[in-house]
Scaffold this active site. Structure first.
Site, mmCIF file in Angstrom:
data_model
loop_
_atom_site.group_PDB
_atom_site.id
_atom_site.type_symbol
_atom_site.label_atom_id
_atom_site.label_comp_id
_atom_site.label_asym_id
_atom_site.label_seq_id
_atom_site.Cartn_x
_atom_site.Cartn_y
_atom_site.Cartn_z
ATOM 1 N N ASP A 73 0.735 -1.174 0.165
ATOM 2 C CA ASP A 73 -0.074 -0.126 -0.126
ATOM 3 C C ASP A 73 0.912 1.199 0.063
ATOM 4 O OD1 ASP A 73 -2.361 1.764 0.405
ATOM 5 O OD2 ASP A 73 -3.490 0.038 1.045
ATOM 6 N N HIS A 127 -3.368 2.826 -4.664
ATOM 7 C CA HIS A 127 -2.726 2.659 -3.264
ATOM 8 C C HIS A 127 -1.471 1.797 -3.813
ATOM 9 C CE1 HIS A 127 -5.651 3.607 -0.453
ATOM 10 N NE2 HIS A 127 -6.590 3.269 -1.089
ATOM 11 N N GLU A 185 -10.195 2.143 -4.617
ATOM 12 C CA GLU A 185 -10.005 3.647 -4.266
ATOM 13 C C GLU A 185 -8.712 3.838 -5.358
ATOM 14 O OE1 GLU A 185 -10.986 4.574 0.149
ATOM 15 O OE2 GLU A 185 -9.070 3.615 -0.166
#
Ligand SMILES: [Zn+2]
Length: 523
Positions: free
Chosen positions: A202, A265, A332
């Site tokens: 991440d 990410h 996301e």
């Protein structure tokens, strides 16, 4: 009159039944088994107790010895002869196929403990039930004197409701050391959970050694020096560490599912490989609280080098983790740079795609083909549905607040693992998601019935490590909520009762005390 007589008889029967077990330790197992009937008497572990198991189950017999001998202070022998008493016996039985590969039967009489299952997996869960039936002191790592090692006589038939009973650990936001992961694996197995999903990459750091790209660990696993982040919050798992964890988990019926995030990410990757993003900017890896939670920089979907990189990474991941699944994240991923990037726009045009959502879908499908070619199934966060998804991918549903996603769930054809923010986000406070709230969760969504419910593989808790970053804080965010989720995942809803669960949870907190796990509400 007849009616009254019947009532009296029922009352007498119930009283006698209660008397049967009066004065004995009640059956306090979590998760609650499908069927458990207690009877009079106890089986007592003693120095004469012997184990009898076929060759195929000797490993499990040794595992049971490993659990009990430290606290007992004496050896339990594995005997080639089946004793008449003081016997613990393991058997495989094909007729128990009806209970599935995780099911088991356990019969305890004063003379013997008889554990039978269709597979070794069932035997292992039966061993966990035996552990839970013994006094908690059996979990101590040094000899305990003066305890009667009694197991109440009981007949149990048990198997899980769901096949995916998971926990996700975010090992990126804060690195979680191997020994801490093992502590959680051990506790998960005690409560019959069977999937550990490791979020290995991440924005806050790449945590997995990839031989082809040493920079991923030499550079991308470290916070930028300007943030003066404590050293213990960063780091990575070597491939040997992973092999050790995979083996440790497998011995406990747990599959480790690796997650490599894409296309978003991923800014930690751009600290060493800026050429793989649309902007080409080199980014500084920052602690979550000191920068954006979601970055706009994502992998460039128009650049072939991106796919070369990801396939090389996934090749090593597929070899390291025996899991049937590889998780590719997919959540996301802002589309602003894809909109501005000539390479990404060319990709959209060349493939006749409608927009950037379809580009993400194209990206995921291309990666899925590669994952499938390595003999693995692809799983991702529910955003992988946006722009279309192949029916063979598995969806991890999390966006509980988004009605358009929630309504889609009963309609989609893909397998689904339920991890909604409403009940399964264990980085949230207990004020927001209490243990009781977790316990109330029903993973089959309203509007889903019949064969469709088979699409729900199970349920998983997600722990994001951006705020609670020390072991005691992480323990506390996980426990005791995770124990409630273990029962949600295993036990039929008709058997679940919060008051009854609480009465069984209380003694299990002692297990946490003994094994050095902190928990919310600990005095
Ligand atoms: Zn691009």
């Amino acid at each position: 009159m007849k009616h009254q007589l019947l009532l009296v008889l029922i009352f007498l029967g119930a009283t006698l039944n209660a008397l049967n077990v009066i004065g004995q330790n009640p059956i306090l197992i979590i998760p609650k088994p499908r069927m458990a009937e207690q009877s009079r008497g106890v089986f007592t572990l003693n120095p004469k107790t012997s184990l009898f198991a076929p060759d195929g189950l000797l490993k499990k017999a040794k595992q049971l010895k490993g659990y009990f001998e430290p606290a007992l202070g004496y050896d339990l022998s594995i005997s080639s002869k089946r004793a008449n008493k003081d016997l613990i016996e393991f058997k495989l039985d094909n007729t128990l196929k009806r209970l599935g590969e995780e099911g088991y039967q356990l019969k305890i009489t004063p003379e013997k403990v008889s554990l039978t299952a269709f597979t070794e997996k069932g035997i292992f869960w039966g061993i966990q039930t035996i552990r839970q039936l013994l006094p908690n002191q059996i979990n101590r790592s040094a000899t305990v004197k003066g305890v009667a090692w009694e197991i109440p006589c009981v007949s149990i038939e048990d198997n899980p409701r769901f096949k995916w009973r998971g926990l996700m650990l975010d090992c990126s936001r804060t690195f979680i050391p191997k020994e801490q992961v093992k502590k959680y694996l051990e506790a998960m197995s005690y409560f019959k959970m069977n999937v550990l999903h490791m979020h290995l990459t991440d924005d806050q750091g790449w945590r997995l050694e990839i031989k082809k790209y040493p920079e991923l660990t030499s550079i991308c696993s470290k916070f930028h020096e300007s943030f003066r982040e404590p050293k213990e919050n960063e780091g990575f798992y070597s491939q040997d560490d992973i092999r050790e964890l995979v083996e440790f988990a497998a011995q406990r019926n747990i599959e480790i599912v690796p997650e490599i995030e894409m296309p978003g990410h991923t800014t930690e990757v751009f600290a060493a490989f800026p050429q793989l993003s649309c902007t080409g900017d080199t980014l500084k890896i920052h602690p979550w609280t000191k920068g954006a939670g979601v970055h706009n920089e994502v992998f460039c979907a128009g650049n072939e080098k991106t796919f070369e990189f990801l396939e090389n990474v996934l090749k090593e991941v597929a070899e390291l983790f025996p899991s049937a699944y590889i998780h590719i994240g997919g959540d996301e991923a802002p589309k602003m740079y894809w909109k501005a990037c000539p390479k990404c726009q060319a990709r959209i045009k060349d493939n006749g795609l409608k927009d950037e959502n379809e580009l993400q879908s194209w990206f995921v499908k291309r990666i899925e083909k590669y994952v499938n070619s390595k003999g693995k199934k692809l799983i991702g966060w529910d955003e992988i549905m946006d722009g279309g998804l192949s029916s063979s991918a598995t969806v991890m549903y999390w966006r509980a607040w988004d009605k358009s996603v929630v309504q889609k769930i009963p309609l989609i054809e893909n397998d689904i693992v339920m991890t909604p923010t409403s009940h399964c986000y264990f980085d949230y406070t207990y004020e927001k998601i209490s243990t009781e709230r977790v316990y109330s969760y029903e993973p089959i969504p309203a509007g889903m019935s019949g064969d469709k419910t088979q699409k729900i593989l199970g349920v998983q808790a997600n722990f994001w490590s951006h705020l609670d970053r020390t072991a005691p804080r992480m323990d506390q965010q996980l426990f005791p909520r995770i124990i409630a989720l273990a029962e949600v995942a295993w036990t039929d809803p008709g058997k679940r009762d919060w008051i009854d669960f609480k009465s069984r949870l209380e003694p299990k907190l002692t297990y946490l005390d003994i094994t050095g796990i902190n928990y919310f509400g600990k005095k």
